[in-house]
Design an enzyme around this catalytic site. Structure first.
Site, PDB file in Angstrom:
ATOM      1  N   ASP A  93       0.868  -1.182   0.000  1.00  0.00           N
ATOM      2  CA  ASP A  93       0.000   0.000   0.000  1.00  0.00           C
ATOM      3  C   ASP A  93       0.906   1.233   0.000  1.00  0.00           C
ATOM      4  O   ASP A  93       2.130   1.119   0.147  1.00  0.00           O
ATOM      5  CB  ASP A  93      -0.852  -0.048   1.282  1.00  0.00           C
ATOM      6  CG  ASP A  93      -2.040   0.890   1.223  1.00  0.00           C
ATOM      7  OD1 ASP A  93      -2.221   1.583   0.199  1.00  0.00           O
ATOM      8  OD2 ASP A  93      -2.792   0.923   2.210  1.00  0.00           O
TER       9      ASP A  93
ATOM     10  N   GLU B 100       2.621   5.128  -3.862  1.00  0.00           N
ATOM     11  CA  GLU B 100       2.578   6.157  -4.928  1.00  0.00           C
ATOM     12  C   GLU B 100       3.886   6.920  -5.060  1.00  0.00           C
ATOM     13  O   GLU B 100       4.192   7.311  -6.191  1.00  0.00           O
ATOM     14  CB  GLU B 100       1.414   7.112  -4.645  1.00  0.00           C
ATOM     15  CG  GLU B 100       0.048   6.473  -4.784  1.00  0.00           C
ATOM     16  CD  GLU B 100      -0.302   5.508  -3.641  1.00  0.00           C
ATOM     17  OE1 GLU B 100       0.242   5.696  -2.533  1.00  0.00           O
ATOM     18  OE2 GLU B 100      -1.065   4.575  -3.873  1.00  0.00           O
TER      19      GLU B 100
ATOM     20  N   ASP C 124      -8.863   3.783  -1.724  1.00  0.00           N
ATOM     21  CA  ASP C 124      -9.761   4.111  -0.617  1.00  0.00           C
ATOM     22  C   ASP C 124     -11.077   4.712  -1.096  1.00  0.00           C
ATOM     23  O   ASP C 124     -11.282   5.924  -1.056  1.00  0.00           O
ATOM     24  CB  ASP C 124      -9.066   5.086   0.344  1.00  0.00           C
ATOM     25  CG  ASP C 124      -7.822   4.464   0.962  1.00  0.00           C
ATOM     26  OD1 ASP C 124      -7.637   3.238   0.811  1.00  0.00           O
ATOM     27  OD2 ASP C 124      -7.043   5.202   1.579  1.00  0.00           O
TER      28      ASP C 124
END
Lengths: 609, 932
Positions: B523, B526, B599
């Site tokens: 997770d 980015e 999300d």
């Protein structure tokens, strides 16, 4: 569906024993997974699906092809997803399992009967498992038996206490009525005396005025020196800090030099409050200046919380890198950006401490150790603290924890015998007589006696009234069919987990206490699931979550013991309270029956010695 | 607490109001992210009118090394003064230097265009970044050796591209055209046909220049100055364009972002960002970036891919954008802008939709073949707190007879967010916990994020620091950003050595507490940096070889995913297929595992948007994707949750997930009725696992996604082109979501050219028509296409792993000529033995009342064999005229009964279809079955 209610005929149990003897070999196909009480259903050559949808032949029974969507035709295989498989589990409790468990490689039945395709080896463990299950069951039965005995005693006590309380309430109401009348009478007399005194005073004043008028010229020249004295006394005040303390001292001492004796007792109490209020004001003032700076007062008061809001919802310019990181993280976590900041100079922290200090002093509790306790974790409930305030403001938290015991105080003041009432009656009678020859000017000794008696009686009245309202409040609760839970009313149960102490006060509230901060987990709601669960709801609001709530499940135990407090979902707490109060006869019988059934099914090869 | 209870009630009410308000306001922080207007290169590029720039012309065209090479010479016209580049007007050498161009052709209809600066005349030592490791390593083996250039008119050069297609290089102004062969051939794709090509060359900084860029409190030092690239690409013969994920959009096609009729004008942004509570409909950049766009129309399907990992902004231009008086028809113009990098672009000629997907896959790779368990249902929550919680959730599934395959642990399982460690108070026995799950065929996934806690006592941090493995900040120190653990640093995943180091961390020895049944979730890659500009890493951070973060930003997560996936590959000695879920993506991420859409929120709009999102991801190569079932933020109403399970059961990646502030959401917490509905939805997925697994095989071989937009299978049916409410699973199953509360009916368009069987009741519907269907709460509309055969397993277990030996059901939906076909692929579900041929691949053909199973596994794929005893227990026939009573199975010549049976084995399902009882043929064997 999966009940274990099994009526075992002698014939079948004989069969069972025989069958169990050869448990390692596979039962005949048409018996697989069928409960003994169901065998009759499968006797005929053409069998109906239980849902009535279809018929099937005996060849189709357990033939690994699902004919009845409800699974009737495949009790012993996994072919019907909605089917069920019955394990006999001789030596232990029979069990019904989902057909999805048949031949799935996991031993589900202790007799291993669910795994028969040869791919996994499931030994029969029923005897061992059954033994320990029986042991457990026996223990449980013993607990229930002992608990039941305690319960009976408790119920007796509860009943008695309930009756006593009811009787007391009745008596109090009666007394209240009488006392009210007496107080009313005393009040009348007191007012008359006061009126007379007032007249007397006015008369005297007039006289004095005349006298002063006459003396005016000679007194006029003294005034300037008095004023300068006043200035001097103000000039002694140095720093603002000292001024605060001096202020309060002065106010506190005021009653010592009362302007008028008559109001002495009335002034004393508000004076104490004044100290408090003054501190509030000072603290608020300080919090404004020690907060983030130029922000508006309303934003600052709530220990920095509103300021967080400000950051979260808007401007993040001007934050340090770390603050920004925390702030952004807090969006996902819902925690405060400042929460984990452990800087000694943290403005919010300081302000909060001050507020906290104040609140402590307001509750007249000694929190000398407060500062040393002040670890970072405490901040976790910042938001909750504010909610506490909200709740208290509306009277929810008013009682300090110790106050559930106010019965005691009350009883020591009002001992069982009603002689005090007679005494008052007598006194009033005397006074009334004394006043029959009432005349002016007022006889000072009589007047002060009337006033004193009035004050005493009305304070007694208000105490009785508060006791009445306390009792009525108590009695209106639902304590169970036999007033089972009556003794819980004045009790709290505690459980310590790491740094938290959970405190459950039935019929009142439940809270989580950490050091000196307390979070309300819920206010008493009701019993649920026929008195097996206590519900507390509308607790302090959770950040980004629901209002906190707590569900306390009751379990039979010999002692009242709160355990297993848990928070399975955010801010929804659960706990278990063991108590003899719910060691019920029916349940005991059920358990005994279960044990009996288990014992019956022991295989003959394993007689218990 | 006592406290502030003497505060004035007004202040208190105000406070309560504030808290209330904060919980209501939308959390979307628009100002924290840059708009195009706040992004100088975007603003500038976007402000240009077509053909307004001084153009480049082509010189020195030649064939070298089998490819076309040429120089791009800027026109001598003075460049216009721009905001960013005020000095450019005075004849700076950057605007007079020529660029190098290369055109190469790959097998299968692929043209590659590369444009870079000429190193021989470079004024600085900095070289523009070319992104390594994304193109398939064997791509060059498929390059065609061009041997001939043909003049095309006076000022163009044409060359062979594929059968029926050629590439054309127009000389002045420079333009690339891909067209159908022949000088009058229709164009398919063109670049710079509107003269918007611009290339800011690197140059030395002048003394009076300031290259810094400021955004909010962040300063980007931009040491190398302006270096952006922009150009226009036209898709000819196209009605719509698709792709360039990842964006949240309710529309399947990419809606125009600029031009007549476009109100809010922001380009599609490709910049990997961790956006808190992203909007359900916005061109804004979110977690992933795949700069691949494809077009489709009645006449043509084509694709364009720009291999560039810097921030990219893409405009889809509305017809008439260039000339409102003459709106272009049958063409979609687009405008591509990137902050840095080079032009390394691929044109895919099609001509069919699947051709384009195959062409793209041949450049960036296909979906890695997942383990079978990973295709089943995943149960996740932030956070399953401790071992008791894990055990209770696991037991809950058993108690309610709901299968699941994977239980996930989020960030709080680790000790202080130090990944690879366990909070030993909460998880004292991680191995035992995993083994307990494994005993039921279940797996566990733990999270491992790229931010490493800067804690000197943490071995990983110590090692990374000592070895210098962290990304550096602009000043050369280890970059220090804020994320879950607080102060954190990020390994430089661009560096292959560091990726190898990272991969080693997943060995069972190094990852203490891990077992072979543990897989990984990446997770925040980015990367998410809470205190960085736009919640990510500053663009001037430095990677290996002085590469600036701006140049590879969109690929950071890709490299991280790659390294993690490689770690699991190594852990299993190359015998165990990795499963790694990633949030950040780039072109090629499909080779490393699954991804999800991040999300999302528990509302109906987010349910709706999941379908176009997953479809566009699939078109861009990411077959294995899904949205969090139930919605990550917030508490779904019961009906929304049920609908989400019903839809999510068809996502290629099927996982329920929730934020830690939400109420518990395990499927049995909403009453018996809703439990039954969710159980049924999950069962639907489990019964279709053989079909899904077969489709994953197809995706792994061809690049055709598992979940497909209707037009992919029905390219000439215009009604399907912008349908984002329905989708196909493979080519045989059509699903239409229910996206509104209390929806009583749905208008479902069934594509033309086929009939469709409703999978609840077997009723046949015509294609080419929009049907208004009553909707019940127990399912969402789903149909099997006539002419197809779907393999299922209708027995349920605790997990997919336990289903290996269970028999199959074949559902045959006959078309008008009473024929149907389908496939079944089986392997061991976990290893790479299938690469040596250890698999079963059957084709089932039904024609002339006879069903035949034939082996379509090529004989030359390897020596390893896979075998299974699985049989076919039931064959359901839809569309066969009734009357059939028996079937004969060959070989063996044994008879079996035909009777009316239900479509699914759930309670109270009516007998509506002819069912062949117990043919009991083995799936490994050749056999046939004749209906009598």
């Amino acid at each position: 569906m999966r009940t274990h209610r099994i009526r075992v005929s002698i014939a079948i149990s004989c069969f069972c024993l025989l069958w169990v003897g050869g448990f390692t070999s596979l039962p005949p196909r048409e018996l697989l997974g069928i409960a003994p009480q169901d065998e009759g259903y499968y006797k005929s050559d053409v069998i109906k699906c239980k849902d009535g949808s279809k018929k099937f032949t005996k060849q189709q029974l357990n033939d690994e092809f699902c004919d009845c969507p409800d699974g009737t035709d495949e009790p012993g295989t996994s072919a019907c997803p909605e089917g069920e498989f019955y394990c006999r589990n001789a030596g232990h409790i029979p069990r019904t399992i989902f057909s999805s468990r048949v031949n799935d490689g996991v031993c589900d039945c202790c007799d291993g009967s669910d795994e028969y395709n040869g791919k996994s080896n499931c030994p029969n463990t029923c005897w061992e498992a059954g033994k320990s299950a029986r042991e457990k069951l026996k223990k449980k039965i013993a607990t229930h038996q002992d608990g039941l005995a305690i319960r009976k005693q408790e119920l007796e006590k509860a009943k008695q206490a309930f009756a006593e309380d009811e009787a007391e309430l009745l008596k109090l109401k009666n007394e209240e009525k009488i006392l009210k009348g007496l107080v009313e009478k005393l009040r009348e007399h007191k007012e008359r005396i006061e009126k007379a005194e007032e007249e007397e005073r006015l008369r005297k004043e007039k006289e004095e005025k005349k006298q002063r008028e006459a003396e005016r010229k000679s007194t006029e020249q003294n005034r300037p020196s008095e004023e300068s004295a006043q200035y001097q006394s103000e000039g002694t005040q140095d720093t603002p800090m000292e001024m605060n303390s001096q202020d309060s001292v002065e106010i506190g001492h005021e009653p010592v030099v009362p302007p008028e004796n008559e109001y002495n007792s009335r002034i004393e109490i508000p004076a104490v409050h004044n100290v408090g209020q003054k501190q509030v004001a000072d603290n608020i003032g300080e919090s404004i200046t020690s907060g983030h700076g130029s922000d508006d007062v309303n934003n600052e008061i709530p220990s920095g919380h509103a300021a967080d809001q400000e950051h979260i919802s808007g401007n993040t310019e001007g934050l340090s890198r770390e603050e920004l990181g925390r702030l952004v993280a807090s969006r996902w976590t819902g925690e405060h950006a400042e929460e984990r900041t452990n800087e000694p100079n943290d403005a919010n922290g300081e302000q909060e401490e001050q507020n906290q200090d104040f609140s402590d002093s307001a509750e007249e509790e000694n929190y000398d150790s407060y500062n040393s306790d002040n670890d970072e974790d405490r901040h976790k409930f910042d938001d909750d603290d504010i909610q506490d305030v909200a709740a208290e403001e509306y009277g929810n938290h008013v009682e300090p924890d110790g106050s559930y015991d106010h019965d005691k105080d009350y009883k020591s003041e009002f001992p069982g015998s009603p002689s005090w009432l007679d005494k008052i009656k007598q006194t009033v009678q005397n006074i009334i007589q004394a006043f029959s020859f009432f005349k002016s000017p007022v006889d000072l000794s009589v007047a002060s006696r009337v006033k004193k008696e009035y004050d005493d009686a009305s304070s007694k009245l208000s105490k009785i009234q508060s006791r009445i309202s306390g009792l009525s409040e108590k009695l209106k609760h639902d304590f169970g069919k036999e007033k089972d839970f009556y003794s819980f009313y004045d009790r709290c149960f505690e459980n310590k987990q790491n740094k938290y102490i959970y405190k459950v006060c039935p019929f009142k509230k439940a809270s989580q206490v950490e050091g000196h901060s307390s979070t309300q987990l819920g206010r008493w709601e009701n019993f649920d699931e026929s008195y097996r669960v206590m519900q507390f709801s509308n607790g302090d609001r959770c950040w980004n979550g629901p209002d906190r709530s707590l569900k306390v499940r009751l379990r039979c135990g010999l002692k009242d013991d709160l355990a297993d407090v848990d928070e399975p979902s955010r801010c929804e707490y659960v706990a278990i309270l063991s108590t003899p109060i719910i060691c019920l006869e029916e349940k005991l019988k059920e358990l005994q029956q279960k044990l009996e059934d288990m014992n019956k099914r022991q295989p003959s090869t394993h007689d218990e010695l | 607490m006592g406290g502030l209870n003497r505060r004035s009630p007004d202040a208190l009410i105000f406070l309560i109001f504030l808290v209330f308000l904060a919980s209501l306001t939308s959390a979307w922080k628009k100002d924290e992210f840059r708009s195009c207007r706040q992004t100088p290169f975007c603003k500038r590029a976007r402000g240009r009118a077509p053909n307004s720039l001084p153009s480049f012309s082509v010189a020195d065209v030649s064939l070298s090394d089998g490819a076309v090479s040429a120089r791009l010479v800027p026109a001598p016209t003075l460049r216009q003064v721009t905001d960013d580049d005020p000095s450019a007007a005075d004849g700076d050498d950057a605007s007079s230097r020529s660029l190098l161009l290369r055109l190469s052709v790959y097998r299968g209809g692929i043209l590659r265009l590369e444009i870079d600066e000429d190193p021989s005349s470079a004024p600085t030592t900095k070289r523009r970044f070319r992104l390594p490791d994304v193109l398939l390593p064997n791509l060059d083996d498929r390059r065609l050796w061009l041997s001939r250039l043909s003049p095309d008119g006076a000022s163009a050069t044409s060359f062979y591209l594929a059968d029926g297609f050629e590439g054309v290089l127009r000389h002045d102004p420079f333009q690339i055209v891909v067209r159908r062969a022949g000088s009058g051939g229709e164009p398919v794709l063109s670049l710079n046909s509107h003269g918007l090509f611009d290339f800011e060359q690197l140059r030395a900084k002048k003394d009076d220049e300031n290259w810094e860029e400021n955004f909010r409190s962040h300063t980007d030092s931009r040491p190398n100055g302006p270096q952006s690239i922009s150009f226009d690409v036209s898709f000819h013969g196209a009605d719509f364009v698709y792709g360039i994920p990842e964006h949240a959009s309710t529309s399947l096609s990419l809606r125009p972002t600029r031009g007549p009729g476009v109100d809010e004008s922001e380009p599609y942004r490709l910049f990997n960002l961790d956006v808190f509570e992203y909007l359900h409909d916005s061109p804004f950049g979110i977690y992933g970036s795949i700069p691949f766009m494809l077009s489709h129309g009645t006449r043509s399907t084509s694709g364009f891919f720009w291999l560039n990992a810097a921030e990219m902004q893409i405009d889809v231009l509305a017809p008439g954008w260039d000339d409102p008086a003459a709106p272009n028809a049958g063409r979609v113009d687009t405008f591509w802008m990137s902050e840095a990098g080079v032009v390394d672009a691929f044109f895919f000629v099609g001509p069919g939709p699947k051709d384009v997907l195959r062409q793209y896959a041949s450049v960036t790779g296909t979906q890695a073949m997942p383990q079978e368990f990973a295709v089943a249902y995943h149960q996740c929550r932030w956070n399953y707190r401790d071992e008791e919680d894990v055990a209770a959730v696991d037991a809950g599934f058993d108690e309610h007879d709901i299968p699941y395959d994977v239980l996930w642990l989020d960030i709080d399982h680790a000790d202080g967010k130090r990944y690879f460690t366990w909070d030993r108070v909460l998880f004292p026995h991680p191995e035992e916990m995993q083994n307990k799950l494994a005993a039921k065929g279940r797996h566990m996934v733990t999270i491992v994020d790229p931010h490493i806690k800067r804690d000197d006592s943490f071995y990983l941090h110590k090692e990374a620091t000592e070895k210098g493995y962290y990304v550096k900040d602009a000043s050369g120190k280890d970059f220090d950003g804020w994320c879950w653990p607080g102060s954190s640093s990020y390994p430089d995943m661009l560096n292959p050595e560091i990726r190898e180091w990272w991969a080693e961390k997943f060995s069972l020895k190094e990852y203490v507490g891990s077992t072979p049944s543990l897989y990984i979730w990446n997770d925040m890659n980015e990367p998410s940096v809470f205190n960085g500009p736009e919640v990510t890493m500053p663009r001037d951070a430095i990677h290996m070889g002085g590469v600036e973060h701006r140049e590879l930003h969109n690929a950071y997560g890709y490299y991280f995913h790659m390294a993690t996936s490689n770690g699991l590959f190594k852990r299993g000695n190359g015998k165990d297929r990795p499963f790694v879920l990633s949030r950040a993506i780039f072109a090629g991420s499909q080779r490393y595992g699954a991804i999800w859409t991040g999300d999302n929120s528990a509302d109906w709009d987010h349910l709706r948007v999941s379908v176009p999102m997953i479809l566009n991801l699939g078109l861009a190569g990411m077959s294995f994707s899904g949205a969090d079932v139930g919605g990550f933020f917030g508490n779904p109403e019961n009906d929304l949750l049920v609908r989400w399970y019903q839809l999510g059961a068809y996502y290629p990646f099927f996982r329920a997930h929730a934020h830690h502030d939400t109420k518990r959401r395990e499927p049995w917490l909403f009453g018996e009725h809703n439990t039954a509905l969710m159980r049924e939805a999950i069962h639907t997925r489990y019964s279709l696992l053989p079909y899904y697994y077969t489709l994953f095989r197809e995706a792994a071989v061809t690049g055709i996604p598992v979940m497909r937009p209707l037009w992919l299978e029905f390219p000439s049916d215009k009604e399907t082109y912008d349908n984002g409410e329905a989708f196909l699973v493979g080519s045989s199953l059509l699903v239409h979501g229910i996206y509104e509360k209390d929806q009583k009916s749905a208008s479902v368009y069934l594509p033309s050219g086929a009939s469709w069987y409703n999978l609840r009741n077997g009723v046949k519907f015509d294609g080419g028509v929009s049907h208004k269907l009553a909707v019940s709460e127990d399912s969402i509309p789903s149909f099997q296409r006539a002419g197809t055969i779907i393999p299922r397993k209708d027995r349920f277990r605790r997990s997919s792993t336990q289903m290996v030996n269970d028999p199959y059901t074949l559902v045959i939906a006959l078309n008008g000529s009473l024929a149907a076909e389908g496939e079944l692929y089986i392997d061991d579900g976990k290893s790479y033995d299938f690469e040596q041929g250890a698999y079963i691949h059957r084709r089932f053909i039904f024609t002339d009342r006879k069903l035949t199973s034939i082996d379509i596994r090529p004989s030359n794929v390897g020596d390893k064999k896979f075998s299974t005893d699985c049989t076919v227990e039931r064959i359901i026939l839809l569309g066969l005229p009734s009357g059939a009573k028996k079937a004969v199975v060959e070989p063996g010549n044994h008879e079996t009964n035909i009777e009316l049976g239900p479509l699914t084995l759930r309670r109270a399902s009516p007998p509506v279809a002819l069912t062949i009882r117990k043919p009991n043929v083995r799936v490994t064997d050749d056999w046939s079955l004749r209906i009598l």
